[in-house]
Design a protein around this motif. Structure first.
Motif, PDB file in Angstrom:
ATOM      1  N   ILE A 146       1.311 -19.966 -13.617  1.00 12.37           N
ATOM      2  CA  ILE A 146       0.463 -19.546 -14.612  1.00 12.37           C
ATOM      3  C   ILE A 146      -0.325 -19.585 -14.434  1.00 12.37           C
ATOM      4  O   ILE A 146      -1.026 -19.861 -12.943  1.00 12.37           O
ATOM      5  N   HIS A 147      -0.688 -18.410 -15.115  1.00 10.40           N
ATOM      6  CA  HIS A 147      -2.591 -17.403 -14.526  1.00 10.40           C
ATOM      7  C   HIS A 147      -3.354 -18.411 -15.906  1.00 10.40           C
ATOM      8  O   HIS A 147      -2.762 -17.518 -16.590  1.00 10.40           O
ATOM      9  N   VAL A 148      -4.788 -18.660 -15.557  1.00 14.35           N
ATOM     10  CA  VAL A 148      -5.853 -19.150 -16.177  1.00 14.35           C
ATOM     11  C   VAL A 148      -6.741 -17.932 -15.808  1.00 14.35           C
ATOM     12  O   VAL A 148      -7.447 -18.031 -14.617  1.00 14.35           O
ATOM     13  N   TYR A 149      -7.291 -17.327 -17.055  1.00 16.73           N
ATOM     14  CA  TYR A 149      -7.978 -16.212 -17.192  1.00 16.73           C
ATOM     15  C   TYR A 149      -9.539 -16.121 -18.168  1.00 16.73           C
ATOM     16  O   TYR A 149      -8.908 -16.701 -18.779  1.00 16.73           O
ATOM     17  N   ALA A 150     -10.596 -15.911 -17.180  1.00 14.50           N
ATOM     18  CA  ALA A 150     -11.660 -16.146 -17.486  1.00 14.50           C
ATOM     19  C   ALA A 150     -11.223 -14.855 -18.833  1.00 14.50           C
ATOM     20  O   ALA A 150     -11.034 -13.774 -18.429  1.00 14.50           O
ATOM     21  N   GLY A 151     -11.479 -15.361 -20.500  1.00 16.41           N
ATOM     22  CA  GLY A 151     -10.970 -14.214 -21.456  1.00 16.41           C
ATOM     23  C   GLY A 151      -9.691 -14.309 -21.959  1.00 16.41           C
ATOM     24  O   GLY A 151      -8.794 -15.132 -20.934  1.00 16.41           O
ATOM     25  N   GLU A 152      -9.539 -13.028 -22.464  1.00 15.79           N
ATOM     26  CA  GLU A 152      -8.020 -12.520 -22.302  1.00 15.79           C
ATOM     27  C   GLU A 152      -7.649 -11.603 -21.525  1.00 15.79           C
ATOM     28  O   GLU A 152      -8.188 -10.445 -22.171  1.00 15.79           O
ATOM     29  N   LEU A 153      -7.331 -11.267 -19.848  1.00 17.17           N
ATOM     30  CA  LEU A 153      -7.040  -9.575 -19.492  1.00 17.17           C
ATOM     31  C   LEU A 153      -6.057  -8.938 -20.018  1.00 17.17           C
ATOM     32  O   LEU A 153      -4.941  -9.180 -20.123  1.00 17.17           O
ATOM     33  N   GLU A 154      -6.851  -8.034 -20.661  1.00 14.21           N
ATOM     34  CA  GLU A 154      -6.360  -7.119 -20.908  1.00 14.21           C
ATOM     35  C   GLU A 154      -5.957  -5.593 -20.462  1.00 14.21           C
ATOM     36  O   GLU A 154      -5.320  -4.788 -20.582  1.00 14.21           O
ATOM     37  N   TRP A 155      -6.339  -5.974 -19.273  1.00 11.69           N
ATOM     38  CA  TRP A 155      -6.607  -4.214 -18.610  1.00 11.69           C
ATOM     39  C   TRP A 155      -6.814  -5.049 -17.223  1.00 11.69           C
ATOM     40  O   TRP A 155      -7.645  -5.959 -16.775  1.00 11.69           O
ATOM     41  N   CYS A 156      -5.878  -4.141 -15.790  1.00 16.56           N
ATOM     42  CA  CYS A 156      -6.931  -4.116 -14.929  1.00 16.56           C
ATOM     43  C   CYS A 156      -6.037  -2.403 -13.800  1.00 16.56           C
ATOM     44  O   CYS A 156      -6.424  -1.744 -13.962  1.00 16.56           O
ATOM     45  N   HIS A 157      -6.830  -3.069 -12.488  1.00 17.09           N
ATOM     46  CA  HIS A 157      -6.546  -1.734 -12.176  1.00 17.09           C
ATOM     47  C   HIS A 157      -5.421  -1.419 -11.117  1.00 17.09           C
ATOM     48  O   HIS A 157      -5.634  -2.798 -10.198  1.00 17.09           O
ATOM     49  N   ILE A 158      -5.158  -1.036 -10.758  1.00 16.60           N
ATOM     50  CA  ILE A 158      -3.640  -1.219  -9.455  1.00 16.60           C
ATOM     51  C   ILE A 158      -3.536   0.355  -9.519  1.00 16.60           C
ATOM     52  O   ILE A 158      -4.811   1.273  -8.745  1.00 16.60           O
ATOM     53  N   PHE A 159      -3.341   0.036  -7.409  1.00 12.36           N
ATOM     54  CA  PHE A 159      -3.259   0.942  -6.287  1.00 12.36           C
ATOM     55  C   PHE A 159      -2.190   1.395  -5.534  1.00 12.36           C
ATOM     56  O   PHE A 159      -1.574   0.266  -5.155  1.00 12.36           O
ATOM     57  N   GLU A 160      -2.271   2.943  -5.551  1.00 16.07           N
ATOM     58  CA  GLU A 160      -0.753   3.783  -5.161  1.00 16.07           C
ATOM     59  C   GLU A 160      -1.110   3.998  -4.604  1.00 16.07           C
ATOM     60  O   GLU A 160      -2.362   4.691  -4.292  1.00 16.07           O
ATOM     61  N   LYS A 161       0.380   3.780  -3.508  1.00 16.53           N
ATOM     62  CA  LYS A 161      -0.039   4.546  -2.230  1.00 16.53           C
ATOM     63  C   LYS A 161      -0.014   5.572  -2.432  1.00 16.53           C
ATOM     64  O   LYS A 161       0.304   7.446  -3.390  1.00 16.53           O
ATOM     65  N   SER A 162      -1.116   6.859  -1.650  1.00 15.09           N
ATOM     66  CA  SER A 162      -2.102   8.304  -1.824  1.00 15.09           C
ATOM     67  C   SER A 162      -2.002   8.598  -0.303  1.00 15.09           C
ATOM     68  O   SER A 162      -3.628   8.723  -0.046  1.00 15.09           O
ATOM     69  N   GLY A 163      -1.216   9.083   0.423  1.00 14.26           N
ATOM     70  CA  GLY A 163      -1.716   9.653   1.748  1.00 14.26           C
ATOM     71  C   GLY A 163      -2.167   8.478   2.611  1.00 14.26           C
ATOM     72  O   GLY A 163      -0.723   7.264   2.632  1.00 14.26           O
ATOM     73  N   GLU A 164      -2.909   8.579   3.112  1.00 16.25           N
ATOM     74  CA  GLU A 164      -3.157   6.752   3.903  1.00 16.25           C
ATOM     75  C   GLU A 164      -3.688   5.994   3.101  1.00 16.25           C
ATOM     76  O   GLU A 164      -3.827   4.689   3.860  1.00 16.25           O
ATOM     77  N   ASN A 165      -4.191   6.261   1.879  1.00 15.08           N
ATOM     78  CA  ASN A 165      -4.719   5.594   1.371  1.00 15.08           C
ATOM     79  C   ASN A 165      -4.340   5.107  -0.087  1.00 15.08           C
ATOM     80  O   ASN A 165      -3.318   5.661  -0.155  1.00 15.08           O
ATOM     81  N   TYR A 166      -4.843   5.107  -0.816  1.00 18.19           N
ATOM     82  CA  TYR A 166      -4.425   4.306  -2.278  1.00 18.19           C
ATOM     83  C   TYR A 166      -5.400   4.946  -3.226  1.00 18.19           C
ATOM     84  O   TYR A 166      -6.925   4.395  -3.142  1.00 18.19           O
ATOM     85  N   LYS A 167      -4.609   5.045  -4.627  1.00 10.67           N
ATOM     86  CA  LYS A 167      -5.616   6.106  -5.503  1.00 10.67           C
ATOM     87  C   LYS A 167      -6.007   4.677  -7.015  1.00 10.67           C
ATOM     88  O   LYS A 167      -4.744   4.139  -7.422  1.00 10.67           O
ATOM     89  N   ARG A 168      -6.515   4.825  -7.642  1.00  6.74           N
ATOM     90  CA  ARG A 168      -6.503   3.627  -8.137  1.00  6.74           C
ATOM     91  C   ARG A 168      -6.233   4.293  -9.671  1.00  6.74           C
ATOM     92  O   ARG A 168      -7.167   5.032 -10.096  1.00  6.74           O
ATOM     93  N   VAL A 169      -6.058   3.487 -10.483  1.00  4.22           N
ATOM     94  CA  VAL A 169      -5.014   3.621 -12.216  1.00  4.22           C
ATOM     95  C   VAL A 169      -5.915   2.405 -12.899  1.00  4.22           C
ATOM     96  O   VAL A 169      -4.900   1.694 -12.625  1.00  4.22           O
ATOM     97  N   TYR A 170      -6.530   3.257 -13.609  1.00  4.73           N
ATOM     98  CA  TYR A 170      -5.995   2.070 -15.350  1.00  4.73           C
ATOM     99  C   TYR A 170      -5.057   1.556 -15.307  1.00  4.73           C
ATOM    100  O   TYR A 170      -3.700   2.368 -15.890  1.00  4.73           O
ATOM    101  N   ARG A 171      -4.986   0.351 -15.258  1.00  8.46           N
ATOM    102  CA  ARG A 171      -3.563   0.022 -16.194  1.00  8.46           C
ATOM    103  C   ARG A 171      -4.188  -0.938 -17.769  1.00  8.46           C
ATOM    104  O   ARG A 171      -4.292  -1.914 -17.783  1.00  8.46           O
ATOM    105  N   ASP A 172      -3.355  -0.059 -18.749  1.00  5.54           N
ATOM    106  CA  ASP A 172      -3.587  -2.052 -20.046  1.00  5.54           C
ATOM    107  C   ASP A 172      -2.245  -2.668 -19.474  1.00  5.54           C
ATOM    108  O   ASP A 172      -1.294  -2.455 -19.306  1.00  5.54           O
TER     109      ASP A 172
END
Length: 178
Positions: A146-172
């Motif tokens: 069960i997740h209780v969110y502030a408001g309604e969470l409609e998007w977030c960022h995911i972080f995909e492995k890119s070399g030794e670091n991560y790339k931020r990707v917008y996700r609906d």
């Protein structure tokens, strides 16, 4: 549960509000009485299921049920700057939290902070800026949270492995339609 959450979201201090919601979920789920409709607890074969249980009419919070099939989980992600309280309803989940070490443009470097396996009634609060984490099913059978969110969470960022670091990707984000 909704009446108790309605009272809790009125607490002005965000940290105190999240801890109150955490206590509410821990107490209610810890009683192990079934209160989530069975239709919300059905897993999906290809990805975890995300179903809206309640949306506050005043937009202060939403309650989402997530169902995790065996082997299902998330990439590292954030909650778009919103607080969240998560509680295990059925099964067990593994939560790994990360600390942001460095950020240059869209290149992110994380350090794993903590890994916990949570069981029924275990709840945790994610309050910005400490919100980077993964969630995965720790069982060979479906688990639900069960997740209780502030408001309604409609998007977030995911972080995909890119070399030794991560790339931020917008996700609906969307809800599972059955």
């Amino acid at each position: 549960m909704i009446a108790l959450l309605d009272e809790a979201v009125q607490i002005e201090d965000e940290c105190s509000r999240c801890h109150r919601i955490k206590d509410i979920l821990h107490d209610i789920v810890g009683c192990q009485e079934d209160f989530v409709p069975e239709s919300f607890l059905k897993p999906c074969e290809t990805k975890y299921a995300r179903r809206l249980l309640h949306k506050d009419p005043d937009g202060r919070y939403s309650v989402v049920i997530m169902v995790w099939g065996p082997g299902q989980g998330t990439p590292i992600h954030d909650h778009a700057g919103c607080w969240c309280v998560e509680c295990v309803y059925r099964g067990r989940i593994k939560v790994v939290s990360y600390d942001l070490q460095n950020c240059e443009g869209d290149s992110f470097d994380f350090k794993q902070e903590q890994e916990i396996t949570a069981g029924i009634g275990d709840a945790g609060a994610l309050i910005p800026p400490f919100e980077y984490h993964t969630i995965a099913n720790a069982e060979s059978t479906p688990s639900s949270t069960i997740h209780v969110y502030a408001g309604e969470l409609e998007w977030c960022h995911i972080f995909e492995k890119s070399g030794e670091n991560y790339k931020r990707v917008y996700r609906d984000l969307c809800y599972t339609q059955d």
